[in-house]
Design a protein around this motif. Structure first.
Motif, PDB file in Angstrom:
ATOM      1  N   ILE A 139       0.845  -1.206   0.000  1.00  0.00           N
ATOM      2  CA  ILE A 139       0.000   0.000   0.000  1.00  0.00           C
ATOM      3  C   ILE A 139       0.873   1.246   0.000  1.00  0.00           C
ATOM      4  CG2 ILE A 139      -1.734   1.289   1.327  1.00  0.00           C
ATOM      5  CD1 ILE A 139      -2.666  -1.519   2.389  1.00  0.00           C
ATOM      6  N   VAL A 140       1.909   1.251   0.804  1.00  0.00           N
ATOM      7  CA  VAL A 140       2.822   2.401   0.869  1.00  0.00           C
ATOM      8  C   VAL A 140       3.558   2.551  -0.457  1.00  0.00           C
ATOM      9  CG1 VAL A 140       4.903   3.292   1.992  1.00  0.00           C
ATOM     10  CG2 VAL A 140       3.071   2.297   3.374  1.00  0.00           C
ATOM     11  N   ASP A 141       3.982   1.447  -1.047  1.00  0.00           N
ATOM     12  CA  ASP A 141       4.663   1.504  -2.341  1.00  0.00           C
ATOM     13  C   ASP A 141       3.739   2.089  -3.419  1.00  0.00           C
ATOM     14  OD1 ASP A 141       6.914   0.443  -1.186  1.00  0.00           O
ATOM     15  OD2 ASP A 141       6.568  -1.601  -1.934  1.00  0.00           O
ATOM     16  N   GLU A 142       2.474   1.665  -3.401  1.00  0.00           N
ATOM     17  CA  GLU A 142       1.503   2.193  -4.364  1.00  0.00           C
ATOM     18  C   GLU A 142       1.285   3.687  -4.147  1.00  0.00           C
ATOM     19  OE1 GLU A 142      -1.310   2.324  -7.447  1.00  0.00           O
ATOM     20  OE2 GLU A 142       0.140   0.770  -6.932  1.00  0.00           O
ATOM     21  N   LEU A 143       1.208   4.100  -2.898  1.00  0.00           N
ATOM     22  CA  LEU A 143       1.037   5.521  -2.585  1.00  0.00           C
ATOM     23  C   LEU A 143       2.240   6.328  -3.060  1.00  0.00           C
ATOM     24  CD1 LEU A 143      -0.672   7.723  -1.243  1.00  0.00           C
ATOM     25  CD2 LEU A 143       0.491   7.175   0.899  1.00  0.00           C
ATOM     26  N   ASP A 144       3.440   5.816  -2.826  1.00  0.00           N
ATOM     27  CA  ASP A 144       4.648   6.491  -3.307  1.00  0.00           C
ATOM     28  C   ASP A 144       4.626   6.627  -4.831  1.00  0.00           C
ATOM     29  OD1 ASP A 144       5.605   6.725  -0.735  1.00  0.00           O
ATOM     30  OD2 ASP A 144       6.953   4.995  -0.883  1.00  0.00           O
ATOM     31  N   LEU A 146       1.968   6.718  -6.796  1.00  0.00           N
ATOM     32  CA  LEU A 146       0.947   7.705  -7.158  1.00  0.00           C
ATOM     33  C   LEU A 146       1.406   9.131  -6.882  1.00  0.00           C
ATOM     34  CD1 LEU A 146      -2.262   5.866  -5.925  1.00  0.00           C
ATOM     35  CD2 LEU A 146      -1.512   6.191  -8.297  1.00  0.00           C
ATOM     36  N   GLU A 147       2.130   9.325  -5.790  1.00  0.00           N
ATOM     37  CA  GLU A 147       2.669  10.659  -5.487  1.00  0.00           C
ATOM     38  C   GLU A 147       3.680  11.079  -6.546  1.00  0.00           C
ATOM     39  OE1 GLU A 147       4.169  10.325  -1.504  1.00  0.00           O
ATOM     40  OE2 GLU A 147       2.235  10.876  -0.622  1.00  0.00           O
ATOM     41  N   GLU A 148       4.499  10.152  -6.986  1.00  0.00           N
ATOM     42  CA  GLU A 148       5.479  10.454  -8.033  1.00  0.00           C
ATOM     43  C   GLU A 148       4.770  10.814  -9.338  1.00  0.00           C
ATOM     44  OE1 GLU A 148       8.926  11.244  -9.908  1.00  0.00           O
ATOM     45  OE2 GLU A 148       8.700  10.854  -7.766  1.00  0.00           O
ATOM     46  N   GLN A 149       3.723  10.065  -9.669  1.00  0.00           N
ATOM     47  CA  GLN A 149       2.949  10.385 -10.871  1.00  0.00           C
ATOM     48  C   GLN A 149       2.317  11.773 -10.750  1.00  0.00           C
ATOM     49  OE1 GLN A 149       0.147   7.127 -11.337  1.00  0.00           O
ATOM     50  NE2 GLN A 149       1.285   6.406 -13.139  1.00  0.00           N
ATOM     51  N   GLN A 150       1.827  12.109  -9.586  1.00  0.00           N
ATOM     52  CA  GLN A 150       1.213  13.420  -9.370  1.00  0.00           C
ATOM     53  C   GLN A 150       2.243  14.529  -9.565  1.00  0.00           C
ATOM     54  OE1 GLN A 150      -0.418  14.040  -5.463  1.00  0.00           O
ATOM     55  NE2 GLN A 150      -1.282  16.021  -5.989  1.00  0.00           N
ATOM     56  N   ARG A 151       3.447  14.351  -9.019  1.00  0.00           N
ATOM     57  CA  ARG A 151       4.498  15.361  -9.191  1.00  0.00           C
ATOM     58  C   ARG A 151       4.852  15.538 -10.667  1.00  0.00           C
ATOM     59  NH1 ARG A 151       6.344  13.227  -4.259  1.00  0.00           N
ATOM     60  NH2 ARG A 151       7.678  11.696  -5.246  1.00  0.00           N
ATOM     61  N   GLU A 152       4.950  14.424 -11.396  1.00  0.00           N
ATOM     62  CA  GLU A 152       5.264  14.498 -12.822  1.00  0.00           C
ATOM     63  C   GLU A 152       4.148  15.217 -13.582  1.00  0.00           C
ATOM     64  OE1 GLU A 152       5.943  10.478 -14.059  1.00  0.00           O
ATOM     65  OE2 GLU A 152       7.834  10.332 -12.943  1.00  0.00           O
ATOM     66  N   SER A 153       2.914  14.927 -13.243  1.00  0.00           N
ATOM     67  CA  SER A 153       1.778  15.582 -13.905  1.00  0.00           C
ATOM     68  C   SER A 153       1.767  17.073 -13.607  1.00  0.00           C
ATOM     69  CB  SER A 153       0.456  14.963 -13.453  1.00  0.00           C
ATOM     70  OG  SER A 153       0.394  13.617 -13.838  1.00  0.00           O
ATOM     71  N   GLU A 154       2.025  17.436 -12.366  1.00  0.00           N
ATOM     72  CA  GLU A 154       2.067  18.850 -12.005  1.00  0.00           C
ATOM     73  C   GLU A 154       3.198  19.570 -12.719  1.00  0.00           C
ATOM     74  OE1 GLU A 154       2.287  18.671  -7.749  1.00  0.00           O
ATOM     75  OE2 GLU A 154       0.110  18.443  -7.519  1.00  0.00           O
ATOM     76  N   ALA A 155       4.323  18.902 -12.889  1.00  0.00           N
ATOM     77  CA  ALA A 155       5.451  19.512 -13.603  1.00  0.00           C
ATOM     78  C   ALA A 155       5.086  19.741 -15.068  1.00  0.00           C
ATOM     79  CB  ALA A 155       6.685  18.616 -13.495  1.00  0.00           C
ATOM     80  N   ARG A 156       4.398  18.771 -15.686  1.00  0.00           N
ATOM     81  CA  ARG A 156       3.976  18.946 -17.083  1.00  0.00           C
ATOM     82  C   ARG A 156       2.960  20.075 -17.204  1.00  0.00           C
ATOM     83  NH1 ARG A 156       3.768  12.729 -18.345  1.00  0.00           N
ATOM     84  NH2 ARG A 156       2.200  12.933 -16.754  1.00  0.00           N
ATOM     85  N   ILE A 157       2.040  20.149 -16.248  1.00  0.00           N
ATOM     86  CA  ILE A 157       1.025  21.222 -16.276  1.00  0.00           C
ATOM     87  C   ILE A 157       1.698  22.575 -16.152  1.00  0.00           C
ATOM     88  CG2 ILE A 157      -0.870  22.255 -14.948  1.00  0.00           C
ATOM     89  CD1 ILE A 157      -1.800  19.375 -14.356  1.00  0.00           C
ATOM     90  N   SER A 158       2.682  22.691 -15.258  1.00  0.00           N
ATOM     91  CA  SER A 158       3.361  23.984 -15.102  1.00  0.00           C
ATOM     92  C   SER A 158       4.169  24.336 -16.345  1.00  0.00           C
ATOM     93  CB  SER A 158       4.247  23.990 -13.859  1.00  0.00           C
ATOM     94  OG  SER A 158       5.332  23.121 -14.011  1.00  0.00           O
ATOM     95  N   GLN A 159       4.732  23.351 -17.042  1.00  0.00           N
ATOM     96  CA  GLN A 159       5.456  23.615 -18.277  1.00  0.00           C
ATOM     97  C   GLN A 159       4.505  24.111 -19.360  1.00  0.00           C
ATOM     98  OE1 GLN A 159       7.451  19.978 -19.231  1.00  0.00           O
ATOM     99  NE2 GLN A 159       9.226  20.433 -17.920  1.00  0.00           N
ATOM    100  N   VAL A 160       3.346  23.475 -19.451  1.00  0.00           N
ATOM    101  CA  VAL A 160       2.368  23.862 -20.462  1.00  0.00           C
ATOM    102  C   VAL A 160       1.828  25.258 -20.170  1.00  0.00           C
ATOM    103  CG1 VAL A 160       0.062  23.347 -21.376  1.00  0.00           C
ATOM    104  CG2 VAL A 160       1.740  21.522 -21.100  1.00  0.00           C
TER     105      VAL A 160
END
Length: 169
Positions: A139-144, A146-160
């Motif tokens: 569960i913790v690994d899955e959460l980690d 998902l958090e990494e995916q969220q950071r990557e998505s936020e970085a792409r959104i800020s670039q766009v």
């Protein structure tokens, strides 16, 4: 999920778990005739293993304010270490709802049957804790992840969002 219980272990089980976990390399004979040095070292190792004792606590350092009240603080270093270890063991066992209370005599002049009871309680807690951690690890690994995916998505959104309006088309 399972509930923590405090069943009594045999000497053989205690020895096997301590040896397999690489906490301590002991024999059944050590448990049949425990002494202060043996049990204090063993309890210290167990408390480190279950994360209930930290490096600074193990050394039993006196605080500077306390030193002012002692005439010869060097004479008290060992007794302070023993009392701190005793209090920590007593607190840990009380939090585990151990059927018997841990006394200073159990540390200074241990009896084999009481030592086995307290070791059983701590080892059972350690095994229970490890089982819970193993259960939660995916569960913790899955959460980690998902958090990494969220950071990557936020970085792409800020670039766009930084692109010119012309480039967005």
């Amino acid at each position: 999920m399972s509930k923590y219980e405090c069943p009594m272990m045999s000497r053989g089980e205690i020895v096997a778990i301590l040896n397999e976990s690489q906490i301590a390399n002991i024999s059944e004979n050590d448990l049949s005739k425990p002494n202060f040095d043996f049990v204090s070292d063993l309890y210290t190792r167990l408390l480190f293993h279950i994360d209930c004792l930290h490096e600074e606590e193990e050394h039993g350092q006196l605080e500077f304010a306390a030193l002012d009240h002692l005439e010869n603080p060097d004479f008290h270093v060992e007794s302070v270490r023993i009392i701190k270890l005793y209090n920590r063991i007593k607190d840990v066992l009380a939090s585990m709802d151990c059927p018997k209370s841990f006394t200073l005599k159990d540390l200074i002049k241990p009896a084999s049957d009481r030592t086995e009871l307290f070791l059983s309680a701590i080892l059972n807690f350690g095994l229970h804790r490890q089982a819970k951690l193993d259960f939660l690890r995916p569960i913790v690994d899955e959460l980690d992840f998902l958090e990494e995916q969220q950071r990557e998505s936020e970085a792409r959104i800020s670039q766009v969002s930084l692109l010119d309006p012309e480039e967005k088309k």
